[in-house]
Design a protein around this motif. Structure first.
Motif, PDB file in Angstrom:
ATOM      1  N   UNK A 253       1.063  -1.329   0.006  1.00 48.51           N
ATOM      2  CA  UNK A 253      -0.069  -0.173   0.007  1.00 48.51           C
ATOM      3  C   UNK A 253       0.797   1.299  -0.231  1.00 48.51           C
ATOM      4  N   UNK A 254       2.070   1.214   0.702  1.00 53.51           N
ATOM      5  CA  UNK A 254       2.740   2.403   0.596  1.00 53.51           C
ATOM      6  C   UNK A 254       3.456   2.472  -0.483  1.00 53.51           C
ATOM      7  N   UNK A 255       3.964   1.513  -1.387  1.00 57.63           N
ATOM      8  CA  UNK A 255       4.461   1.556  -2.592  1.00 57.63           C
ATOM      9  C   UNK A 255       3.464   2.006  -3.564  1.00 57.63           C
ATOM     10  N   UNK A 256       2.193   1.660  -3.378  1.00 61.88           N
ATOM     11  CA  UNK A 256       1.261   2.125  -4.444  1.00 61.88           C
ATOM     12  C   UNK A 256       1.025   3.842  -4.134  1.00 61.88           C
ATOM     13  N   UNK A 257       0.799   4.183  -3.054  1.00 64.50           N
ATOM     14  CA  UNK A 257       0.607   5.631  -2.683  1.00 64.50           C
ATOM     15  C   UNK A 257       1.917   6.399  -3.303  1.00 64.50           C
ATOM     16  N   UNK A 258       2.973   5.858  -3.208  1.00 62.45           N
ATOM     17  CA  UNK A 258       4.109   6.560  -3.521  1.00 62.45           C
ATOM     18  C   UNK A 258       4.243   6.747  -5.083  1.00 62.45           C
ATOM     19  N   UNK A 259       3.892   5.590  -5.660  1.00 67.95           N
ATOM     20  CA  UNK A 259       3.754   5.264  -7.224  1.00 67.95           C
ATOM     21  C   UNK A 259       2.556   6.415  -7.589  1.00 67.95           C
ATOM     22  N   UNK A 260       1.377   6.384  -7.039  1.00 61.67           N
ATOM     23  CA  UNK A 260       0.450   7.523  -7.226  1.00 61.67           C
ATOM     24  C   UNK A 260       0.820   8.824  -7.279  1.00 61.67           C
ATOM     25  N   UNK A 261       1.536   9.135  -6.352  1.00 62.46           N
ATOM     26  CA  UNK A 261       2.177  10.362  -6.018  1.00 62.46           C
ATOM     27  C   UNK A 261       3.218  10.667  -7.297  1.00 62.46           C
ATOM     28  N   UNK A 262       4.002   9.728  -7.725  1.00 57.38           N
ATOM     29  CA  UNK A 262       5.105  10.063  -8.701  1.00 57.38           C
ATOM     30  C   UNK A 262       4.491  10.217  -9.969  1.00 57.38           C
ATOM     31  N   UNK A 263       3.212   9.329 -10.123  1.00 62.32           N
ATOM     32  CA  UNK A 263       2.447   9.762 -11.359  1.00 62.32           C
ATOM     33  C   UNK A 263       1.818  10.931 -11.663  1.00 62.32           C
ATOM     34  N   UNK A 264       1.302  11.447 -10.438  1.00 62.17           N
ATOM     35  CA  UNK A 264       0.844  12.883 -10.412  1.00 62.17           C
ATOM     36  C   UNK A 264       1.833  13.892 -10.450  1.00 62.17           C
ATOM     37  N   UNK A 265       3.275  13.766  -9.828  1.00 62.40           N
ATOM     38  CA  UNK A 265       4.028  14.656 -10.205  1.00 62.40           C
ATOM     39  C   UNK A 265       4.473  14.710 -11.553  1.00 62.40           C
ATOM     40  N   UNK A 266       4.801  13.502 -12.150  1.00 60.76           N
ATOM     41  CA  UNK A 266       5.338  13.471 -13.677  1.00 60.76           C
ATOM     42  C   UNK A 266       4.423  13.947 -14.536  1.00 60.76           C
ATOM     43  N   UNK A 267       3.076  13.928 -14.231  1.00 61.92           N
ATOM     44  CA  UNK A 267       2.157  14.566 -15.168  1.00 61.92           C
ATOM     45  C   UNK A 267       2.324  15.903 -15.051  1.00 61.92           C
ATOM     46  N   UNK A 268       2.607  16.441 -13.838  1.00 61.44           N
ATOM     47  CA  UNK A 268       2.579  17.932 -13.666  1.00 61.44           C
ATOM     48  C   UNK A 268       3.679  18.344 -14.439  1.00 61.44           C
TER      49      UNK A 268
END
Length: 495
Positions: A253-268
């Motif tokens: 779950x921690x990796x999933x949250x970090x991955x979602x955050x990285x995807x969001x930052x990369x998109x931004x």
């Protein structure tokens, strides 16, 4: 023992099926007959037994047990079957384990009263049992044996623990002795019983195993996740294997949250790059246009001023190339996330992209479009145009002024595509290897010193890989290069 041939065969078939030895003893404890399985492990010469006393053949502790059982049946007149387990150690062989059944027989069968002794070699079963016991005791996961309890109508009313290992008791947070004396429903509670009753019944009815990860978090005790695997055992039994996966789920779950955050930052980040490069292209195009106006409106410009104009134009074009690459790179992220396709006419797409190439006119390069006019590719428009733009820009960059760049469609088994070919500088094998591996140290200058960022080929590979496409490069120094692009048939069609 006297029997007819058919009965002999019938008895021999039974012996072979169960791998047994059968002895007949008279009331004095003397072996009077023997039947043996055909198994090599149990074939024993009759001469070793017939006419000899039990205590002359068997070890003292075994013969004493046989004689004790026989005397007990003689005194009581019982004909019940008694079970005896013993072990023997033969020289040079591992210890063997046997299971013997002793019963009283009447004279109708043998002509005299006596005893029937059936012996079975259970050595292999003992070894398997010891192995299973060791696994059961030392396993790092909880193992439980549940047995369904049925009413007079055959309906399951509850489940009871038949056995469980120490790890299972630890995971269930109860003592083993406590769990073995209470029904499953009492431990699990009404909240969870319905869920597990449905699962257990399904496993018993279908015989199919079931596996799931379940959240058993309690208030005040933090997260608690378990993996449960259920398998049918016998008619009414269930083997349940339980492992604690709380830490694994927490990390997941921690990796999933970090991955979602990285995807969001990369998109931004890509949005910012796209916005910046797009906003800068318009004023940069204006600067280049203004420089052209100055050149044509001021024919008597001094040599020094001309040099300054050349320097300004060169740097502006370098910046324009860089902005184009940055914009294409940021666009690629968006287009990869939306690879929805449509049928595109490759001929028209080549024409459209060719019209936007600045260097074509400046170097007097002719783009020769030999694509079949009805050639269709089913692919994302942005992806196709980005690939074409980069390949054509690359070909023009390395072409000599006044030469041709050819684009042509092609087919092969399982693939369709096109190639872009120039007759310019070309490449050696090492340069092509660096280009395909993404290890090219610097972008090479073109035939007129044009510069680039070296991102074009990487962009193309980035688009082709997810759809199973291919890029093949053929080149020779001084003879030009040919870039082949192939798309699998699953992503394209022809009218």
């Amino acid at each position: 023992m006297k029997t007819n041939p058919e009965q002999d065969n019938y008895i021999q078939d039974i012996l072979n099926a169960f791998n047994d030895l059968i002895f007949v003893l008279n009331d004095e404890g003397v072996f009077t007959d023997m039947l043996s399985s055909e198994s090599d492990a149990l074939i024993v010469p009759k001469t070793q037994f017939i006419g000899k006393y039990v205590h002359d053949i068997l070890p003292p502790e075994v013969s004493a047990e046989v004689e004790h059982t026989a005397m007990k049946q003689l005194r009581s007149g019982e004909t019940d079957c008694y079970r005896l387990q013993y072990s023997l150690k033969r020289p040079g062989q591992p210890q063997a384990h046997y299971l013997a059944f002793i019963t009283r027989i009447e004279g109708k069968l043998t002509g005299k009263s006596g005893f029937l002794v059936v012996v079975r070699d259970v050595s292999e079963l003992q070894r398997k049992d010891a192995f299973i016991h060791a696994v059961f005791k030392n396993a790092f996961l909880g193992i439980m044996w549940l047995e369904a309890k049925r009413n007079e109508y055959g309906n399951i009313t509850d489940y009871y623990w038949k056995n469980l290992n120490d790890e299972a008791a630890r995971l269930l947070r109860r003592k083993k002795e406590t769990l073995l004396n209470i029904p499953f429903s009492e431990y699990i509670g009404a909240e969870w019983y319905g869920h597990f009753d449905t699962l257990l019944k399904k496993v018993l009815e279908t015989g199919e195993p079931h596996s799931e990860i379940k959240d058993y978090s309690d208030e005040g005790q933090g997260e608690h996740w378990a993996r449960i695997q259920l398998s049918k055992f016998g008619e009414n039994g269930i083997i349940a294997c339980v492992s604690n996966v709380t830490e694994l789920m927490y990390l997941n779950n921690s990796l999933r949250r970090r991955n979602d955050e990285l995807i969001r930052l990369n998109k931004r980040k890509n949005e910012v790059l796209s916005t910046i490069s797009h906003d800068l292209r318009s004023p940069l195009a204006g600067i280049l246009g203004l420089l052209q106006v100055i050149r044509h409106s001021e024919p008597d410009i001094s040599a020094e001023s001309g040099q300054y104009l050349d320097l300004l134009e060169e740097n502006a074009r370098k910046m324009q190339v860089m902005l184009d690459d940055i914009l294409n790179w940021s666009r690629s992220s968006f287009e990869q996330s939306d690879m929805s396709s449509g049928q595109l006419n490759l001929y028209r797409e080549v024409e459209w992209v060719s019209q936007g190439l600045i260097q074509v006119e400046q170097k007097n390069i002719q783009i020769v479009n030999r694509v079949d006019e009805d050639f269709l590719l089913e692919i994302n428009r942005g992806v196709l145009r980005t690939i074409l733009r980069n390949l054509l820009n690359n070909a023009v960059k390395f072409s000599f002024p006044g030469s041709e760049v050819v684009v042509e469609s092609m087919d092969k088994e399982g693939f369709r595509g096109f190639f872009v070919q120039d007759s310019g500088l070309g490449m050696d094998a090492l340069t092509m290897e660096h280009l395909m591996n993404g290890t090219q140290p610097d972008s090479r200058p073109g035939t007129q010193g044009e510069v680039g960022t070296g991102m074009g080929i990487e962009l193309i590979k980035r688009f082709l890989e997810p759809i199973g496409g291919q890029m093949i490069i053929e080149s020779e120094p001084g003879k030009g290069s040919r870039f082949q692009i192939w798309f699998p048939e699953s992503v394209h069609a022809e009218a």
